[in-house]
Design a protein around this motif. Structure first.
Motif, PDB file in Angstrom:
ATOM      1  N   SER A  75       9.539  -2.243   4.343  1.00  0.00           N
ATOM      2  CA  SER A  75       8.172  -1.749   4.424  1.00  0.00           C
ATOM      3  C   SER A  75       7.367  -2.198   3.211  1.00  0.00           C
ATOM      4  O   SER A  75       7.799  -2.026   2.073  1.00  0.00           O
ATOM      5  N   GLY A  83      13.149  -0.223  11.573  1.00  0.00           N
ATOM      6  CA  GLY A  83      11.819   0.045  12.094  1.00  0.00           C
ATOM      7  C   GLY A  83      11.323  -1.065  12.982  1.00  0.00           C
ATOM      8  O   GLY A  83      12.078  -1.939  13.431  1.00  0.00           O
ATOM      9  N   LYS A  96       7.672  -3.642  13.423  1.00  0.00           N
ATOM     10  CA  LYS A  96       6.355  -4.085  12.968  1.00  0.00           C
ATOM     11  C   LYS A  96       5.631  -4.743  14.142  1.00  0.00           C
ATOM     12  O   LYS A  96       6.253  -5.232  15.076  1.00  0.00           O
ATOM     13  N   THR A 126       3.354  -0.791  10.989  1.00  0.00           N
ATOM     14  CA  THR A 126       4.769  -0.619  10.623  1.00  0.00           C
ATOM     15  C   THR A 126       5.188   0.806  10.938  1.00  0.00           C
ATOM     16  O   THR A 126       4.503   1.757  10.547  1.00  0.00           O
ATOM     17  N   ALA A 127       6.289   0.942  11.655  1.00  0.00           N
ATOM     18  CA  ALA A 127       6.922   2.237  11.874  1.00  0.00           C
ATOM     19  C   ALA A 127       8.352   2.126  11.360  1.00  0.00           C
ATOM     20  O   ALA A 127       9.080   1.200  11.746  1.00  0.00           O
ATOM     21  N   GLU A 154       8.071   6.929   8.530  1.00  0.00           N
ATOM     22  CA  GLU A 154       6.715   6.519   8.161  1.00  0.00           C
ATOM     23  C   GLU A 154       6.072   5.703   9.276  1.00  0.00           C
ATOM     24  O   GLU A 154       6.749   4.938   9.973  1.00  0.00           O
ATOM     25  N   PHE A 155       4.775   5.882   9.414  1.00  0.00           N
ATOM     26  CA  PHE A 155       3.957   5.111  10.353  1.00  0.00           C
ATOM     27  C   PHE A 155       2.701   4.688   9.610  1.00  0.00           C
ATOM     28  O   PHE A 155       2.070   5.501   8.936  1.00  0.00           O
ATOM     29  N   GLU A 156       2.344   3.408   9.723  1.00  0.00           N
ATOM     30  CA  GLU A 156       1.128   2.930   9.059  1.00  0.00           C
ATOM     31  C   GLU A 156       0.461   1.853   9.895  1.00  0.00           C
ATOM     32  O   GLU A 156       1.118   0.912  10.366  1.00  0.00           O
ATOM     33  N   SER A 202      -1.990   6.667   8.903  1.00  0.00           N
ATOM     34  CA  SER A 202      -0.643   6.759   8.348  1.00  0.00           C
ATOM     35  C   SER A 202      -0.054   8.129   8.610  1.00  0.00           C
ATOM     36  O   SER A 202      -0.773   9.124   8.765  1.00  0.00           O
TER      37      SER A 202
END
Length: 726
Positions: free
Chosen positions: A76, A529, A531, A546-547, A581-583, A597
């Protein structure tokens, strides 16, 4: 003690709504904008305004020390570009991570000296142009102004395989503004709340056919939310690039910054009146329990170069070097660190308003030489590609720090008056640190492509020597670290990935139980994750998502917190951090910007020689953080250039410190939901903008490290900006 609050139904609804809005906007906005563009194409050709062409980053240079795209990077990475910084009017690194997953800032409120950031539960190391910053003994930040940089890159998770000693949470790398062979730049003025006044500018262009330059400068004069606090800053950052030949380029980079802060910039408010009730009322966030005579002075500079020479089509030699010097001094540092006076020691404050002050003086000088020399080799053999880097970097850092600590006077919590102190400047009678660190690392990485599958493997061997300049005693430590990960990129831009990485940090001193020298602390992370980029979408749609889910473990943690080096304690500690995380960062048709996010973090001290610590969460590591920012620009037609945006940021409460025999009660900061807003007008040559953060001025305690260590979070800030572009 403030008990931990369970997530309410309203909190769950808020976060579900936030995520739904992010997903809906990213899915529906492209269709709506495309339809609008088609219907109005014939009537809105008067003016085209493009304000943020580089809003979405694509390059993963910080994560790889090579030009490998983010989509091919098995880790990430968040990159806050200059376009994002300008649009949201971020003024420091703490603000820059407001909409970034896994990173948390402003836990100490608005500090006018340093950038306090945590990443995945740990304080990250600071880098400038890929080289370690000359940070002080106790604070991992040099406080360089954000205006000097083109981007703010956050590499999450262990980074030792390429950078050497670093915490398992990651690092951040600030990329300086660069010369250009095209003339351009800007002049800018800001005016805001709390007497915020700033003028700044940057210019770049050619000096000859082979030489180009850039020059960036800033002057800042501001107040603070706390009474009787002011700060001045001067920044100059020049750069010159020389294209010696088509294959050879040399760029010189430099900076100088001078800071002067007067008054007490920290909170150090009592828990009674902030988190806990005070029978005399609530403490106002502007309350200053220090002294207007406090003074913090800092001068720092750095000068170095980046050199590249292409030996052939596939082989390039790259050399980076920087010499830096950092000096800070606090001759008077009075603060209300004693908390409410309890003269009879019965656990109840005498009058709930008299606070004991301390005076902590401090000075430190840091001299640093950092160099990184590597080869970048590109190969293509039988349909298999290799991007190989191999190099050596060297770091020499000398720290000399001294301090003084005395009791000062007493002050009224609700009617502070600043009498003459018996001793204003206690001097620096005690040594805090006097050491020289030398680190040499040899590293190699191969980024292998098999069609749509990419495998990244990195390894590094480090040797660290730390010399105590007072006693001439030396400690030597070494570590082997590595990273391995893979990505598979589908044609539609979806790229699942998985990686494993390790890290280390030197630990100085002797174990108080085994009488052996400490081993380096060691970290490891497993991350998996997916992407996604915009390669499957029409032109004009820029998007990166990105997760990720990860687990970090750190071992060989010394239970006693570091203070004067070397530290005293036993090396039995282990901590663990698990997170999701998620963004999303998106820019659509140069009209709609979206930042979204979500961070879910579970941290725990697993082992410790201090029994009270076991099971505790890591300080200033909230379990939940969620944010959404949306900005819309009218791109053409009669109202071309007008824009409006808004954002919301939610952060759950977090522990202020770790429990122990002298800290039986641990307080948590308060959860917060903050709203931001933007209104602006852009032309080809001008920008007029008003940015507001925490516009409803929510009052909340960001951190409470103890009964006398509470700090309010950043209140409302409104800044108007006028920029002349050329």
């Amino acid at each position: 003690m403030v008990p931990r609050q369970r997530q309410s139904a309203n909190g769950k609804f808020f976060k579900a709504t936030l995520l739904g809005a992010a997903a809906g906007l990213s899915a529906l906005a492209p269709t709506a904008l495309a339809q609008e563009a088609g219907e109005d194409a014939a009537s809105i050709q008067e003016t085209i305004i493009v304000i943020a062409p580089e809003y979405v980053a694509e390059d993963g240079g910080t994560a790889n020390k090579a030009n490998i795209p983010l989509i091919e990077t098995p880790q990430s990475v968040s990159i806050i570009t200059r376009d994002q910084i300008d649009l949201l009017a971020f003024i420091d690194a703490q603000q820059a991570v407001r909409y970034t997953a896994g990173a948390f800032g402003e836990n100490y409120g608005p500090d006018l000296r340093f950038d306090f950031v945590t990443v995945r539960g740990f304080t990250p190391k600071q880098y400038i142009d890929g080289l370690a910053a000359p940070v002080s003994t106790s604070i991992q930040s040099v406080g360089l102004d954000l205006y000097a940089f083109d981007s703010f890159d956050v590499l999450k998770g262990p980074a030792s395989a390429l950078y050497g000693s670093s915490p398992p949470g990651g690092l951040y790398n600030q990329i300086s503004r660069r010369p250009s062979d095209a003339f351009g730049g800007e002049v800018q003025a800001k005016l805001g709340t709390e007497d915020y006044k700033q003028v700044a500018g940057t210019v770049h262009g050619p000096l000859s056919d082979t030489v180009s330059y850039s020059l960036t400068g800033l002057y800042l004069d501001r107040g603070a939310e706390r009474d009787d606090v002011s700060a001045e800053r001067l920044l100059v950052a020049p750069a010159v690039a020389w294209e010696i030949s088509p294959a050879t380029k040399l760029t010189g980079l430099g900076y100088f910054q001078s800071d002067e802060v007067r008054g007490d910039t920290n909170g150090f408010l009592p828990v009674y009146g902030t988190l806990l009730p005070n029978p005399l009322g609530k403490i106002d966030p502007s309350t200053n329990l220090g002294d207007p005579n406090n003074l913090f002075e800092r001068d720092q500079w750095g000068a170095g170069y980046e050199f590249s020479h292409a030996l052939s089509d596939g082989v390039t030699f790259i050399s980076n070097l920087k010499v830096s010097e950092y000096e800070e001094e606090t001759p008077t540092g009075i603060y209300g660190g004693g908390g409410l006076v309890d003269a009879d020691f019965d656990g109840t404050p005498d009058d709930y308003r008299t606070v004991q002050q301390y005076n902590f003086s401090y000075r430190e000088s840091v001299e640093s030489l950092t160099a990184d020399n590597r080869f970048d080799i590109s190969l293509d053999s039988g349909g298999i590609t290799h991007d190989i880097i191999g190099g050596v970097d060297y770091r020499r850092v000398e720290n000399k720090a001294d301090f003084g600590f005395i009791f000062a006077g007493q002050i009224d919590l609700f009617n502070p008056v600043y009498p003459v102190q018996a001793t204003l400047e206690p001097g620096y009678p005690s040594a805090f640190n006097n050491q020289t660190l030398k680190q040499t690392g040899i590293y190699v990485q191969d980024h292998i492509g098999f069609g749509k599958f990419f495998l990244t493997a990195s390894a590094r061997q480090d040797w660290v020597t730390v010399e105590n300049n007072t006693t001439s005693a030396e400690q030597e430590q070494d570590a082997l670290t590595y990273r391995i990960g893979g990505n598979y990129i589908f044609d539609n831009g979806v790229a699942p990935y998985i990686s494993y990485a390790t890290s280390f940090e030197p630990v100085l001193g002797i174990d108080s139980v085994t009488s052996q020298e400490f081993e380096p602390s060691e970290g490891e992370q497993v991350e998996a994750g997916v992407k996604y980029d915009a390669r499957g979408l029409p032109d004009g749609y820029k998007l990166f998502l990105t997760a990720a889910a990860y687990q970090i473990k750190q071992q060989n943690v010394v239970s006693t917190a570091p203070s004067v080096t070397p530290v005293f304690g036993t090396q039995t500690g282990e901590v663990e951090v698990n997170g999701v995380e998620f963004e999303l960062v998106s820019r659509i048709n140069d009209q709609l910007s979206i930042n979204a996010s979500l961070s879910l973090t579970d941290s725990e001290v697993v082992e410790s020689s201090t029994p009270q610590e076991v099971g505790a969460e890591l300080p200033v590591t909230p379990e939940q953080k969620a944010s959404l920012f949306v900005d819309y620009t009218v791109k053409s037609g009669m109202f071309a250039g007008f824009g409006i945006g808004g954002g919301v940021r939610y952060t759950s409460e977090s522990q202020g410190g770790l429990p122990g025999p002298f800290a039986p009660v641990i307080y948590t900061g308060e959860a917060s939901t903050l709203f931001d807003a933007i209104i602006r007008y852009d032309t080809q040559d001008w920008r007029f903008a008003i940015n507001g953060s925490n516009i409803f001025d929510e009052e909340y305690v960001a951190r409470c490290s103890g009964p006398a260590g509470c700090t309010y979070g950043a209140g409302r800030q409104v800044i108007a900006t006028v920029t002349r572009k050329f």
